[in-house]
Scaffold this motif. Structure first.
Motif, PDB file in Angstrom:
ATOM      1  N   LEU A   1      -4.239 -39.554  -1.712  1.00 43.79           N
ATOM      2  CA  LEU A   1      -3.244 -38.921  -0.842  1.00 43.79           C
ATOM      3  C   LEU A   1      -3.912 -38.042   0.206  1.00 43.79           C
ATOM      4  O   LEU A   1      -3.460 -37.984   1.359  1.00 43.79           O
ATOM      5  CB  LEU A   1      -2.265 -38.082  -1.675  1.00 43.79           C
ATOM      6  CG  LEU A   1      -1.357 -38.862  -2.634  1.00 43.79           C
ATOM      7  CD1 LEU A   1      -0.499 -37.897  -3.449  1.00 43.79           C
ATOM      8  CD2 LEU A   1      -0.463 -39.836  -1.860  1.00 43.79           C
ATOM      9  N   ARG A   2      -4.984 -37.357  -0.159  1.00 43.15           N
ATOM     10  CA  ARG A   2      -5.674 -36.495   0.801  1.00 43.15           C
ATOM     11  C   ARG A   2      -6.432 -37.300   1.846  1.00 43.15           C
ATOM     12  O   ARG A   2      -6.405 -36.969   3.039  1.00 43.15           O
ATOM     13  CB  ARG A   2      -6.644 -35.563   0.068  1.00 43.15           C
ATOM     14  CG  ARG A   2      -5.942 -34.406  -0.647  1.00 43.15           C
ATOM     15  CD  ARG A   2      -6.931 -33.552  -1.420  1.00 43.15           C
ATOM     16  NE  ARG A   2      -6.271 -32.349  -1.895  1.00 43.15           N
ATOM     17  CZ  ARG A   2      -6.603 -31.109  -1.532  1.00 43.15           C
ATOM     18  NH1 ARG A   2      -7.592 -30.918  -0.673  1.00 43.15           N
ATOM     19  NH2 ARG A   2      -5.952 -30.059  -2.005  1.00 43.15           N
ATOM     20  N   ILE A   3      -7.117 -38.345   1.408  1.00 40.73           N
ATOM     21  CA  ILE A   3      -7.907 -39.149   2.345  1.00 40.73           C
ATOM     22  C   ILE A   3      -7.011 -39.811   3.384  1.00 40.73           C
ATOM     23  O   ILE A   3      -7.329 -39.860   4.574  1.00 40.73           O
ATOM     24  CB  ILE A   3      -8.731 -40.207   1.585  1.00 40.73           C
ATOM     25  CG1 ILE A   3      -9.825 -39.527   0.766  1.00 40.73           C
ATOM     26  CG2 ILE A   3      -9.349 -41.216   2.544  1.00 40.73           C
ATOM     27  CD1 ILE A   3     -10.552 -40.461  -0.165  1.00 40.73           C
ATOM     28  N   THR A   4      -5.874 -40.324   2.944  1.00 43.12           N
ATOM     29  CA  THR A   4      -4.945 -41.004   3.863  1.00 43.12           C
ATOM     30  C   THR A   4      -4.010 -40.033   4.565  1.00 43.12           C
ATOM     31  O   THR A   4      -3.253 -40.431   5.453  1.00 43.12           O
ATOM     32  CB  THR A   4      -4.099 -42.018   3.086  1.00 43.12           C
ATOM     33  OG1 THR A   4      -3.381 -41.337   2.037  1.00 43.12           O
ATOM     34  CG2 THR A   4      -4.983 -43.111   2.491  1.00 43.12           C
ATOM     35  N   HIS A   5      -4.027 -38.762   4.146  1.00 42.35           N
ATOM     36  CA  HIS A   5      -3.162 -37.711   4.705  1.00 42.35           C
ATOM     37  C   HIS A   5      -1.677 -37.984   4.458  1.00 42.35           C
ATOM     38  O   HIS A   5      -0.825 -37.405   5.143  1.00 42.35           O
ATOM     39  CB  HIS A   5      -3.418 -37.537   6.205  1.00 42.35           C
ATOM     40  CG  HIS A   5      -4.798 -37.012   6.499  1.00 42.35           C
ATOM     41  ND1 HIS A   5      -5.090 -35.671   6.569  1.00 42.35           N
ATOM     42  CD2 HIS A   5      -5.972 -37.664   6.729  1.00 42.35           C
ATOM     43  CE1 HIS A   5      -6.380 -35.508   6.841  1.00 42.35           C
ATOM     44  NE2 HIS A   5      -6.941 -36.712   6.934  1.00 42.35           N
ATOM     45  N   ILE A   6      -1.391 -38.828   3.462  1.00 44.49           N
ATOM     46  CA  ILE A   6       0.013 -39.051   3.096  1.00 44.49           C
ATOM     47  C   ILE A   6       0.619 -37.772   2.538  1.00 44.49           C
ATOM     48  O   ILE A   6       1.820 -37.514   2.691  1.00 44.49           O
ATOM     49  CB  ILE A   6       0.119 -40.205   2.079  1.00 44.49           C
ATOM     50  CG1 ILE A   6      -0.269 -41.522   2.759  1.00 44.49           C
ATOM     51  CG2 ILE A   6       1.523 -40.303   1.494  1.00 44.49           C
ATOM     52  CD1 ILE A   6      -0.317 -42.707   1.805  1.00 44.49           C
ATOM     53  N   ASP A   7      -0.223 -36.928   1.922  1.00 49.22           N
ATOM     54  CA  ASP A   7       0.293 -35.676   1.355  1.00 49.22           C
ATOM     55  C   ASP A   7       0.863 -34.740   2.426  1.00 49.22           C
ATOM     56  O   ASP A   7       1.650 -33.832   2.121  1.00 49.22           O
ATOM     57  CB  ASP A   7      -0.808 -34.962   0.568  1.00 49.22           C
ATOM     58  CG  ASP A   7      -1.965 -34.530   1.455  1.00 49.22           C
ATOM     59  OD1 ASP A   7      -2.360 -35.327   2.334  1.00 49.22           O
ATOM     60  OD2 ASP A   7      -2.469 -33.406   1.277  1.00 49.22           O
ATOM     61  N   GLU A   8       0.497 -34.957   3.692  1.00 47.07           N
ATOM     62  CA  GLU A   8       0.952 -34.075   4.764  1.00 47.07           C
ATOM     63  C   GLU A   8       2.211 -34.580   5.467  1.00 47.07           C
ATOM     64  O   GLU A   8       2.728 -33.903   6.364  1.00 47.07           O
ATOM     65  CB  GLU A   8      -0.171 -33.873   5.794  1.00 47.07           C
ATOM     66  CG  GLU A   8      -1.396 -33.189   5.202  1.00 47.07           C
ATOM     67  CD  GLU A   8      -2.468 -32.926   6.247  1.00 47.07           C
ATOM     68  OE1 GLU A   8      -2.186 -33.149   7.441  1.00 47.07           O
ATOM     69  OE2 GLU A   8      -3.573 -32.507   5.869  1.00 47.07           O
ATOM     70  N   LEU A   9       2.697 -35.755   5.092  1.00 48.08           N
ATOM     71  CA  LEU A   9       3.882 -36.300   5.758  1.00 48.08           C
ATOM     72  C   LEU A   9       5.111 -35.382   5.683  1.00 48.08           C
ATOM     73  O   LEU A   9       5.897 -35.346   6.636  1.00 48.08           O
ATOM     74  CB  LEU A   9       4.214 -37.686   5.194  1.00 48.08           C
ATOM     75  CG  LEU A   9       3.235 -38.810   5.561  1.00 48.08           C
ATOM     76  CD1 LEU A   9       3.653 -40.117   4.899  1.00 48.08           C
ATOM     77  CD2 LEU A   9       3.142 -38.969   7.072  1.00 48.08           C
ATOM     78  N   PRO A  10       5.330 -34.622   4.581  1.00 51.65           N
ATOM     79  CA  PRO A  10       6.486 -33.707   4.585  1.00 51.65           C
ATOM     80  C   PRO A  10       6.448 -32.669   5.706  1.00 51.65           C
ATOM     81  O   PRO A  10       7.481 -32.092   6.045  1.00 51.65           O
ATOM     82  CB  PRO A  10       6.408 -33.043   3.209  1.00 51.65           C
ATOM     83  CG  PRO A  10       5.715 -34.039   2.338  1.00 51.65           C
ATOM     84  CD  PRO A  10       4.696 -34.675   3.241  1.00 51.65           C
ATOM     85  N   GLN A  11       5.279 -32.431   6.291  1.00 54.87           N
ATOM     86  CA  GLN A  11       5.198 -31.469   7.380  1.00 54.87           C
ATOM     87  C   GLN A  11       5.935 -31.945   8.626  1.00 54.87           C
ATOM     88  O   GLN A  11       6.201 -31.143   9.540  1.00 54.87           O
ATOM     89  CB  GLN A  11       3.733 -31.167   7.705  1.00 54.87           C
ATOM     90  CG  GLN A  11       3.005 -30.445   6.593  1.00 54.87           C
ATOM     91  CD  GLN A  11       1.540 -30.217   6.906  1.00 54.87           C
ATOM     92  OE1 GLN A  11       1.141 -30.130   8.066  1.00 54.87           O
ATOM     93  NE2 GLN A  11       0.726 -30.124   5.863  1.00 54.87           N
ATOM     94  N   LEU A  12       6.259 -33.223   8.691  1.00 57.11           N
ATOM     95  CA  LEU A  12       7.056 -33.720   9.805  1.00 57.11           C
ATOM     96  C   LEU A  12       8.409 -33.009   9.876  1.00 57.11           C
ATOM     97  O   LEU A  12       8.974 -32.824  10.956  1.00 57.11           O
ATOM     98  CB  LEU A  12       7.261 -35.234   9.685  1.00 57.11           C
ATOM     99  CG  LEU A  12       6.003 -36.096   9.893  1.00 57.11           C
ATOM    100  CD1 LEU A  12       6.275 -37.533   9.485  1.00 57.11           C
ATOM    101  CD2 LEU A  12       5.537 -36.024  11.347  1.00 57.11           C
ATOM    102  N   VAL A  13       8.916 -32.599   8.713  1.00 54.97           N
ATOM    103  CA  VAL A  13      10.174 -31.837   8.692  1.00 54.97           C
ATOM    104  C   VAL A  13       9.963 -30.474   9.357  1.00 54.97           C
ATOM    105  O   VAL A  13      10.830 -29.987  10.098  1.00 54.97           O
ATOM    106  CB  VAL A  13      10.677 -31.674   7.249  1.00 54.97           C
ATOM    107  CG1 VAL A  13      11.942 -30.816   7.213  1.00 54.97           C
ATOM    108  CG2 VAL A  13      10.942 -33.040   6.622  1.00 54.97           C
ATOM    109  N   SER A  14       8.813 -29.861   9.102  1.00 55.63           N
ATOM    110  CA  SER A  14       8.491 -28.583   9.759  1.00 55.63           C
ATOM    111  C   SER A  14       8.401 -28.753  11.265  1.00 55.63           C
ATOM    112  O   SER A  14       8.781 -27.855  12.028  1.00 55.63           O
ATOM    113  CB  SER A  14       7.177 -28.019   9.211  1.00 55.63           C
ATOM    114  OG  SER A  14       7.271 -27.743   7.827  1.00 55.63           O
TER     115      SER A  14
END
Length: 456
Positions: free
Chosen positions: A344-357
């Motif tokens: 998740l970190r390498i692909t940056h999928i973990d950061e997708l919820p930041q799109l809501v921000s």
């Protein structure tokens, strides 16, 4: 007594000066609004003439003149230069009139009217500016519509500029004696100074940079004297300014960025909404995997500094089995991040919820990365220039990140890249960073997977 004999901090009274320390009416306002208003009037006259001649349909004509005005603004042609010379900028004026004309060609039956419109627009803009500048020089010689200026920096360069401005009143600047770096912003605010010319940085360059940023926020036009002004610079002449043969480099004015910020916000909303829709299934699958493999809750929430002194809650997918103290721990031990978290970190999928921000306006797609308050305070105290990166909203990606400056990398390098982004921001730069982010993430993920050879 010549102008160079006055001690620093005293203002010699020259033609058109007043004793109150404030600029006479009109000069500073003309410097800010004169060219935009003049261009609007010229474009309105050209549009009216073209409409009467029936060259182009009215709706196309309205779009054309709007695009020309925007092109002039983006090209920096609404800044009133000290030298009041049109010839240096004639080529860029023609380009600003011609490029929107190319868009009209598919909508008209014959190219002739469009060519006439473009040539007429360029000629009218150039003639209006040339005539207006001649009238303004004449007014300056009579002490009218002048601006108050301060020269900052030590040495003979400042004395030379003060003498030249005194000998050439047609340039329209009334010189206040030199000011210390610490006093620049106060002087600009109290005496309504509209021009700041820096003749040398001395030993206090970081302090001078912050002082000049404060001057720009107060609306002052800031120019720098190059250290080797005798050597030609790889900068178009029309982008420079000049005081009787002495070249100056203008800094971007704070208000020039405002229209672009509207476009930046529109890009944030559009891209974030589309990205959420497209990546929604991926985000849902990742959330299920986190729910099954890692401790609850699925989402990790943390307060971050998001620019302008603001704090906002940033949300990510959980990637660690245990967090320790997430507010003050800088490095994450590898054993805390299992195969799923690492993926998740390498692909940056973990950061997708930041799109809501991003949609909420808490942060932007592109900007300096948000930092935890504890480290933001520490880095601002210990690393020169770090606090300056907070002048723009934080972003999901940034100029530092596309240069692989993330994770456990140099904070000083990150601050330098982030400040370059803030100072040279443009809508195009955001597009470049977004494109490089996509390719960088794909390349990093592919390389890591191949290096591990399928090992957990």
């Amino acid at each position: 007594m010549s102008i160079t004999d006055y001690p620093a901090g005293l203002r010699p009274v020259v033609a058109g000066a007043t004793e109150g320390g404030t600029a006479p009416g009109g000069g500073a306002l003309l410097a800010v609004a004169g060219l935009p208003v003049a261009d609007l009037l010229v474009l309105a006259a050209v549009a009216g003439s073209a409409l009467l001649a029936g060259w182009v349909p009215g709706w196309l004509l309205a779009g054309y003149v709007t695009a020309v005005f925007a092109a002039l603004a983006v090209a920096g042609l609404h800044r009133l230069r000290i030298c009041l010379r049109t010839g240096d900028q004639a080529g860029r004026i023609v380009a600003a009139a011609a490029l929107p004309g190319l868009v009209l060609l598919p909508w008209v039956a014959r190219p002739g009217p469009v060519l006439g419109l473009v040539l007429g627009t360029a000629a009218a803009l150039i003639v209006a500016r040339t005539t207006g500048f001649a009238a303004l020089r004449a007014a300056h010689r009579r002490g009218r519509l002048t601006e108050q200026a301060v020269l900052a920096g030590p040495g003979p360069a400042r004395e030379q500029l003060a003498r030249l401005l005194h000998e050439h009143p047609e340039l329209g600047l009334r010189v206040t004696g030199g000011a210390a770096v610490a006093d620049l912003a106060r002087l600009v605010g109290q005496q309504r100074i509209s021009r700041v010319i820096v003749c040398g940085a001395g030993d206090g360059e970081p302090a001078l940079a912050e002082a000049l940023r404060a001057c720009r926020r107060l609306g002052a036009d800031v120019c720098l004297l190059p250290r080797l002004a005798e050597l030609g610079m790889a900068v178009p002449t029309g982008c420079l300014d000049e005081v009787w043969g002495v070249p100056l480099i203008p800094l971007r004015r704070a208000h020039q960025l405002s229209p672009g910020r509207v476009a930046k916000r529109a890009l944030d909303i559009a891209v974030a909404a589309v990205a959420l829709a497209v990546t929604g299934p991926v985000l849902a699958a990742a959330a299920v995997a986190v729910r099954l493999r890692l401790p609850r809750p699925v989402l990790f929430r943390q307060m971050r500094v998001v620019g302008g002194g603001r704090l906002a809650e940033i949300v990510k997918l959980r990637t660690l089995r245990q967090h320790g103290d997430p507010e003050t721990a800088w490095r994450v031990p590898a054993e805390r991040c299992g195969p799923l978290g690492r993926f998740l970190r390498i692909t940056h999928i973990d950061e997708l919820p930041q799109l809501v921000s991003v949609l909420r306006g808490d942060m932007s797609l592109v900007g300096p990365r948000p930092e935890r308050p504890y480290f933001a305070r520490q880095f601002s105290r210990d690393i020169p220039g770090y606090a300056g990166r907070q002048r723009m909203p934080a972003g999901m990606t940034g100029w530092a990140q596309v240069h692989r400056l993330n994770g456990d990398t140099s904070i000083a390098d990150r601050a330098r890249f982030d400040n370059v982004y803030v100072e040279y921001w443009s809508f195009w730069l955001d597009l470049v960073i977004l494109a490089r982010t996509v390719t960088s993430v794909a390349s990093e993920a592919t390389t890591d997977i191949l290096d591990r050879g399928g090992r957990p």
